[in-house]
Design an enzyme around this catalytic site. Structure first.
Site, PDB file in Angstrom:
ATOM      1  N   ALA A   1      28.740  29.534  42.993  1.00 52.03           N
ATOM      2  CA  ALA A   1      29.272  30.209  41.807  1.00 52.03           C
ATOM      3  C   ALA A   1      30.747  29.884  41.628  1.00 52.03           C
ATOM      4  O   ALA A   1      31.485  29.742  42.609  1.00 52.03           O
ATOM      5  CB  ALA A   1      29.074  31.712  41.933  1.00 52.03           C
ATOM      6  N   PRO A   2      31.206  29.759  40.371  1.00 48.00           N
ATOM      7  CA  PRO A   2      32.629  29.510  40.118  1.00 48.00           C
ATOM      8  C   PRO A   2      33.490  30.656  40.639  1.00 48.00           C
ATOM      9  O   PRO A   2      33.030  31.794  40.739  1.00 48.00           O
ATOM     10  CB  PRO A   2      32.704  29.418  38.588  1.00 48.00           C
TER      11      PRO A   2
ATOM     12  N   ASP B   1      25.439  46.968  39.101  1.00 51.58           N
ATOM     13  CA  ASP B   1      24.243  47.294  39.873  1.00 51.58           C
ATOM     14  C   ASP B   1      23.700  46.017  40.504  1.00 51.58           C
ATOM     15  O   ASP B   1      23.943  44.908  40.020  1.00 51.58           O
ATOM     16  CB  ASP B   1      23.196  47.926  38.957  1.00 51.58           C
TER      17      ASP B   1
ATOM     18  N   ILE C   1      36.996  31.957  43.324  1.00 50.92           N
ATOM     19  CA  ILE C   1      37.507  31.827  44.683  1.00 50.92           C
ATOM     20  C   ILE C   1      36.401  32.198  45.672  1.00 50.92           C
ATOM     21  O   ILE C   1      35.761  33.237  45.549  1.00 50.92           O
ATOM     22  CB  ILE C   1      38.741  32.727  44.887  1.00 50.92           C
ATOM     23  N   ARG C   2      36.197  31.353  46.653  1.00 49.74           N
ATOM     24  CA  ARG C   2      35.136  31.577  47.631  1.00 49.74           C
ATOM     25  C   ARG C   2      35.395  32.865  48.410  1.00 49.74           C
ATOM     26  O   ARG C   2      36.504  33.126  48.864  1.00 49.74           O
ATOM     27  CB  ARG C   2      35.050  30.381  48.573  1.00 49.74           C
ATOM     28  N   GLY C   3      34.363  33.673  48.574  1.00 56.60           N
ATOM     29  CA  GLY C   3      34.509  34.954  49.251  1.00 56.60           C
ATOM     30  C   GLY C   3      34.604  34.817  50.756  1.00 56.60           C
ATOM     31  O   GLY C   3      34.138  33.839  51.343  1.00 56.60           O
TER      32      GLY C   3
END
Length: 583
Positions: A315-316, A371, A318-320
């Site tokens: 996903a676009p 949710d 900043i990487r978590g």
């Protein structure tokens, strides 16, 4: 296994669902009394209790089945015959679609989410062509302006089941007519009529009248949020008549409505006309049938896969540090997996992260927390996974994936609505859009805090922007209750050198938060800093947060509005008595 046992098991599962939905309706039916008595804490407890009902009753049925089968294992053919018997019980069953989801849940609990195939489960409905042959009573009532709109609205409001007196019904009717005249024009209004759902939709501290406004040009939503004053008098807070407004009211970041729906599928079909942008899953979710909404969500995902040749990608954004997030480029959901190992600064366990997500599921999300649906043993076709993502999965979550050759199985993941990360949004907008985004972000923080939720990590990257421009929080690994946090002022420096030191000159304990520090990372961008200081400077003061804590500890439940303050009748047309400000 003896013959005939398959039918007994099928009947036991369906009876278990009957018991679950009966309790669901029982809890829901108490919403009117809770509203009339202003028992807001009971409202919150009922919301949690209703969510727990489903899993509780699945567990009861599983225990019954283990007793019936004497704990013996069952072969595949036996289970197929159980499903065949269950399917034969459904054609005349009024809630067949949710009963199928309940069967799926029982199966998954029995077999630990293994062998999830269309033959064994209702991946798709057994009766997709079926619609509602008979409805015991109409879902809605029509009102026509034969004697003018004032008479129409007087009849409509007087017809409500609420037993409290009105603060000023004539005033509210004037406000509604003023809004409709502004929206539709004086000439069109006499040619319009309204259809109103028989049941009120309860949520938070409001009872929503939900209807359809038929105009010469088409059908519009007609939504009236009804509130009560501290003195127990009713008033209409606003009137909403656009699909965008209705979509926000029924949004994925809000708590489920309490609406009495013995035939939920019929209600979903009725709502579809005024919520054309909502999927079937979202509509079931909005009325509290969250487990069936999960089924519908998975079906929507499968349908998208069959119609698309896209590959899953990271996903676009900043990487978590805790979650690996991936998506399909054109799909409006993201898939989130808890990493096997977290970044060093994240001192928590995977169990803690799952508990945080469950907290969000059960808590009042006040329109500011997305949710999620939780899945186990989620299968992906390797051919549909981008090589870069496949490498990332093997690097970050090897313990959570099983390689089956052409497919991989992900042991556990969440599916959540896809949004534009706020940090990316802020880079792309300017002018009024930038101002609106900063205002929305601050409002999101305030509303979460008022609902006893402290986000923990408040960086812009942990929030998303919806298609309606609302800012929603979606990174839950550090959330906690406001009442668990110790908000402190930074003590004055002892010496000038203290402020230059790499370590603080004051002690810091677990749970300590220093709001003054928020300024360093929220206001670093010169485009954003002045706007934030103008609109939300009080968020940098510890006394602001402590005052909120005091209100929460004293039992205050704040009002939650699914619309802008400027849309309230008290702001647009005049002052509603100050007693309307509930505590």
């Amino acid at each position: 296994m003896p013959r005939g046992l398959e039918l007994l098991i099928a009947q036991t599962i369906l009876q278990g669902f009957d018991a679950q939905y009966g309790r669901f309706l029982e809890v829901t039916s108490g919403a009117q009394q809770r509203f009339e008595q202003a028992d807001w804490h009971a409202v919150q407890q009922a919301m949690k209790s209703r969510i727990h009902l489903y899993d509780h009753h699945v567990g009861l049925v599983v225990e019954q089945l283990r007793c019936i089968t004497d704990g013996k294992s069952t072969d595949a053919d036996f289970l197929l015959r159980v499903k065949e018997h269950y399917t034969r019980l459904l054609p005349d069953y009024p809630r067949f679609e949710i009963a199928e989801s309940f069967f799926n849940s029982v199966y998954c609990r029995l077999f630990d989410h293994r062998s999830l195939t269309p033959e064994r489960l209702f991946i798709f409905s057994s009766q997709p062509e079926r619609r509602f042959r008979t409805i015991p009573r109409p879902l809605a009532k029509d009102f026509f302006p034969d004697h003018g709109w004032e008479t129409l609205l007087m009849r409509m409001l007087s017809d409500l089941p609420l037993r409290l007196p009105w603060q000023n019904k004539s005033r509210d009717i004037r406000y509604i007519i003023a809004h409709l005249t502004e929206t539709l024009g004086e000439d069109a209004l006499p040619r319009c009529h309204v259809q109103v759902a028989n049941e009120l939709f309860y949520r938070n501290k409001a009872a929503w009248l939900v209807g359809k406004l038929t105009t010469p040009d088409g059908t519009l939503p007609f939504l009236l949020p009804i509130h009560r004053t501290d003195e127990g008098e009713l008033f209409v807070d606003t009137c909403l008549t656009t699909t965008a407004e209705a979509s926000i009211v029924f949004g994925f970041a809000r708590s489920y409505f309490m609406v009495y729906a013995p035939l939920p599928a019929a209600l979903v079909e009725w709502l579809r006309e005024i919520l054309p942008g909502k999927t079937t899953a979202e509509l079931y979710m909005a009325i509290g049938c969250q487990k069936h909404a999960k089924t519908e969500s998975y079906r929507e995902y499968l349908c998208y896969l069959t119609e698309s040749d896209e590959k899953f990608i990271e996903a676009p954004g900043i990487r978590g540090m805790v979650m690996l997030v991936f998506t399909l480029p054109g799909f409006d959901r993201v898939f989130k997996i808890i990493k096997d190992k977290f970044a060093p600064q994240k001192e928590m366990s995977a169990a803690h992260v799952r508990a945080c997500y469950q907290l969000v599921k059960e808590h009042d999300r006040v329109g500011r927390m997305a949710d999620t649906q939780e899945f186990e043993n989620f299968v992906l076709d390797k051919r549909q996974i981008d090589p870069a993502l496949m490498a990332l999965l093997r690097q970050e979550v090897p313990e959570k994936i099983t390689d089956l050759g052409e497919h991989i199985v992900i042991r556990h993941l969440y599916i959540e609505r896809r949004m534009v990360p706020l940090n990316i949004w802020l880079e792309q907008v300017e002018g009024q859009q930038l101002r609106d985004a900063i205002e929305e972000y601050g409002n999101a923080i305030r509303q979460l805090a008022a609902a006893n939720i402290f986000p923990g990590d408040m960086l812009f990257k942990n929030f998303g922007v919806t298609r309606h421009g609302r800012v929603v929080f979606y990174d839950y690994d550090e959330i906690c209750y406001m009442t668990e946090v110790n908000f402190r002022d930074i003590p004055p420096a002892r010496y000038p050198e203290d402020e230059l030191a790499s370590e603080p000159w004051y002690s810091v304990s677990p749970g300590d938060v220093f709001p003054e520090e928020f300024r360093h990372w929220l206001c670093a961008d010169p485009r954003i800093g002045p706007l934030f200081e103008e609109m939300h400077a009080d968020l940098f003061r510890a006394d602001y947060w402590r005052a909120l804590q005091t209100r929460i500890k004293e039992g205050h439940v704040e009002d939650v509005y699914a619309y802008r303050r400027r849309q309230r009748f008290s702001v647009r047309y005049g002052a509603i008595s100050s007693t309307a400000n509930s505590s």
